[in-house]
Motif scaffolding. Structure first.
Motif, PDB file in Angstrom:
ATOM      1  N   GLU A 130       0.834   4.251  -2.782  1.00 54.98           N
ATOM      2  CA  GLU A 130       0.631   5.649  -2.402  1.00 54.98           C
ATOM      3  C   GLU A 130       1.756   6.542  -2.915  1.00 54.98           C
ATOM      4  O   GLU A 130       1.514   7.676  -3.336  1.00 54.98           O
ATOM      5  N   ASN A 135       0.825  -1.206   0.000  1.00 53.76           N
ATOM      6  CA  ASN A 135       0.000   0.000   0.000  1.00 53.76           C
ATOM      7  C   ASN A 135       0.862   1.260   0.000  1.00 53.76           C
ATOM      8  O   ASN A 135       0.551   2.236  -0.692  1.00 53.76           O
ATOM      9  N   ASN A 173       1.019   9.642  -5.369  1.00 56.01           N
ATOM     10  CA  ASN A 173       1.375  10.999  -4.957  1.00 56.01           C
ATOM     11  C   ASN A 173       2.285  11.671  -5.965  1.00 56.01           C
ATOM     12  O   ASN A 173       2.125  12.860  -6.268  1.00 56.01           O
TER      13      ASN A 173
END
Length: 219
Positions: free
Chosen positions: A51, A47, A55
């Motif tokens: 991310e 995860n 981002n």
């Protein structure tokens, strides 16, 4: 490299899934619990990688927006301390020292991104620290601003690599740093979040004497 970073946790989870599918595993609850913990760790790792990519994509497309609010820096650092100190103590690999010297420590910023960049800097300090690891997170007030420093006792960074350290995908190609997994996106992300907030980011490093990352934030 990015593909490898995704495939490794997926492969680990896949192997464990096959093992725990065996009905006999229920006869060994300790082993089952150990596998459950590994799945949790690998899922979290996967995860975090997703991310990071999301981002960076948002930053490059200019689609990310800062959701600013009043933030107590010392609270954020205390939370990060709890995340890392357990790992260090459990593994017996080092120590994390916190010195919250700033008298004024409330800033206006995005809580999620601020937490992320301090997490990234602390994680890097631990990964690239000495043996044993000694990491210091220090705050103090300077020129009516707050300064946060994250220091490690690692091998340091060669001068020729300092100017590239915040570049996207850049990873130092020699020494122990080469053996640490990652995309080379963490510091690129840190730089862009600091830039978006108008915070001053700098670093000092010397081979054999460790590295210090410094963020100066307006109060």
């Amino acid at each position: 490299n990015m593909t490898h970073e995704f495939k490794t946790p997926i492969a680990t989870i896949s192997i464990i899934q096959q093992v725990i599918s065996d009905p006999e595993i229920t006869k060994n609850p300790e082993r089952l619990l150990a596998y459950s913990r590994i799945i949790g760790v690998e899922t979290k790792r996967l995860n975090e990688q997703v991310e990071k990519v999301l981002n960076i994509a948002k930053i490059e497309k200019g689609h990310f927006q800062l959701k600013k609010e009043s933030i107590d820096i010392h609270e954020i650092i205390a939370d990060i301390e709890q995340q890392f100190i357990h790992t260090l103590n459990e593994n017996g690999t080092g120590r994390l020292h916190i010195a919250l010297n700033a008298v004024n420590h409330i800033v206006w910023g995005d809580r999620v991104h601020l937490t992320n960049i301090l997490f990234n800097l602390t994680d890097n300090a631990i990964k690239y620290g000495g043996d044993p690891v000694e990491v210091n997170i220090v705050t103090h007030n300077e020129n009516k601003n707050i300064v946060i420093e994250v220091r490690d006792n690692g091998y340091g960074i060669d001068k020729k690599n300092l100017r590239k350290i915040f570049h996207k995908f850049y990873r130092i190609p020699t020494g122990r740093v080469h053996n640490v997994k990652g995309f080379g996106l963490g510091l690129f992300y840190v730089r862009n979040i600091c830039k978006a907030h108008g915070w001053k980011l700098s670093l000092e490093s010397e081979e054999g004497k460790g590295t210090t990352f410094r963020i100066e934030m307006k109060l």
